[in-house]
Each structure stands twice: as C-alpha cells, then as structure tokens.
Design a protein around this motif. Structure first.
Motif, PDB file in Angstrom:
ATOM      1  N   CYS A  18       0.807  -1.223   0.000  1.00 32.88           N
ATOM      2  CA  CYS A  18       0.000   0.000   0.000  1.00 32.88           C
ATOM      3  C   CYS A  18       0.845   1.281   0.000  1.00 32.88           C
ATOM      4  N   HIS A  31       2.422   2.597   2.556  1.00 32.95           N
ATOM      5  CA  HIS A  31       2.437   3.307   3.835  1.00 32.95           C
ATOM      6  C   HIS A  31       3.680   2.959   4.660  1.00 32.95           C
ATOM      7  N   CYS A  57      -2.050  -3.528   7.059  1.00 30.24           N
ATOM      8  CA  CYS A  57      -1.463  -2.222   7.349  1.00 30.24           C
ATOM      9  C   CYS A  57      -2.336  -1.510   8.375  1.00 30.24           C
ATOM     10  N   ILE A  85      -2.786   1.527   8.906  1.00 31.68           N
ATOM     11  CA  ILE A  85      -3.411   2.753   8.403  1.00 31.68           C
ATOM     12  C   ILE A  85      -4.601   2.425   7.506  1.00 31.68           C
ATOM     13  N   CYS A  86      -4.379   1.577   6.510  1.00 33.66           N
ATOM     14  CA  CYS A  86      -5.439   1.370   5.512  1.00 33.66           C
ATOM     15  C   CYS A  86      -6.053  -0.024   5.533  1.00 33.66           C
TER      16      CYS A  86
HETATM   17 ZN   LIG Z   1      -1.493   1.068   4.165  1.00 27.97          ZN
END
Ligand SMILES: [Zn+2]
Ligand SMILES: [Zn+2]
Length: 201
Positions: free
Chosen positions: A69, A71, A85, A87-88
C-alpha cells in the motif's frame, strides 16, 4: 605464489564490494532525482510504527514502506507478524518483497548520509520531533547539492513551496512545505561558504 593468489582474491572482493556500493549510490540518487517533490516531504518525515504491542503502540522507527500500500506504518519486526497495514487495513502479502526501504535510509545505506549523524537524531527523539524532520529534509538537499542535483532544490521551491495548492492535514508536512524551511537551509549553506572563505583568507 599463494600470497599472490590471495591478493588477487582480495582485490576481486574489493572490486565486487565497490561495484555493489556504486550501485547503491546510483539507485539512491536515481530515486532522489525522480521523486515527486511533495513526496520528498513524506520521505523526510520521521514515522513511528503503529502496530499494537503489549497494549500500546510499538513506536519504533519505520525505515521502510509496505510494498502493498506504500504506507510507512510498520517497523521491520512488526511487519513480520502483522497481517494488515494499520493505516489502511490492506493485507500484507505473506511472501515476496513486503518492504521497500524509504529514501532516507536508502541514502544512509549508500553512504550518502552519514549513519553517525542519524544516530544523533535518535538520541534527541521525542523532545524535538519536528527538528529531526526538518534536518532530514536538509540532508536530502545536501545530498542533492553534492551530487549535481541542484535543480531538485530549485524545483522544490517553485513547485512545492510556491504552490498554493500544496497542502496537507499533517502539521509536520505543512512545516516542511513552508518556504522558510528552504530559506533557512540556504542561509546555513551560505554561512558555511563564508566561514570557509574566512579560513582560507
Ligand atoms: Zn497502508
Ligand atoms: Zn513495530
């Protein structure tokens, strides 16, 4: 006779390691030269690992981005045991290249940025956080200056600092986007040149 062969081998080893370090330097410089300048801010920004660990977040320095991704959300160790991940929530593949080194650490690996310098930042970690981010951006500028990539700095000023639409919700990135940051770097370089002159005279 044996000694000579040994020397030859040593030389070959040396040549091999030289080629290897040349390749690293070239790759890091190519990465720096081709980077989208807004991304340069993100590469300069210190990121801490967001994985949960013993009921709190790990907080380790993030040296790589997740290839799935993009990140910079997990340290190397946590990326081994996390499935998504933080974050996402995109899945991290179990096999293959899961991490790719961030530009800053790529430059350290290539010897373009001194590892000693970085260790000094680690000590200050926490108390003066934005200072480390700004210093890291300056180190990118220094690398550019020393390697004939001066246009990168010029473009950073025209395309990033002077671009009204370049905004971010991240306060650190906002600071890095500000032209004051580049001005201070220029002042510092100028001061170095002046002091060099004084020594020479
Ligand atoms: Zn991510
Ligand atoms: Zn971690």
């Amino acid at each position: 006779m044996t000694k000579m062969r040994g020397d030859g081998e040593g030389r070959r080893e040396y040549a091999k390691s030289m080629t290897e370090s040349c390749r690293k330097v070239q790759e890091a410089l190519e990465h720096l030269a081709s980077i989208d300048l807004i991304d340069l801010c993100n590469e300069a920004k210190v990121e801490h690992c967001r994985a949960a660990r013993d009921l709190r977040s790990c907080g380790g320095r993030v040296q790589s981005v997740l290839t799935s991704c993009g990140h910079a959300s997990l340290c190397e160790e946590c990326s081994q045991r996390c499935d998504v991940c933080p974050i996402c929530r995109v899945c991290i593949p179990k096999t293959g290249n899961r991490l790719s080194l961030r530009l800053y650490y790529e430059c350290i690996e290539a010897g373009l940025i001194s590892k000693r310098y970085d260790d000094r930042f680690q000590e200050k970690d926490g108390e003066k956080q934005p200072v480390a981010d700004v210093e890291r951006l300056y180190l990118f500028f220094d690398v550019a200056l020393e390697n004939n990539l001066l246009s990168l700095i010029c473009h950073y000023i025209t395309d990033v600092c002077m671009d009204e639409s370049a905004v971010s919700s991240d306060p650190v990135v906002v600071l890095l986007l500000d032209e004051v940051v580049v001005k201070d770097w220029c002042k510092r370089i100028f001061k170095n040149i002046v002091s060099l002159f004084t020594i020479l005279m």
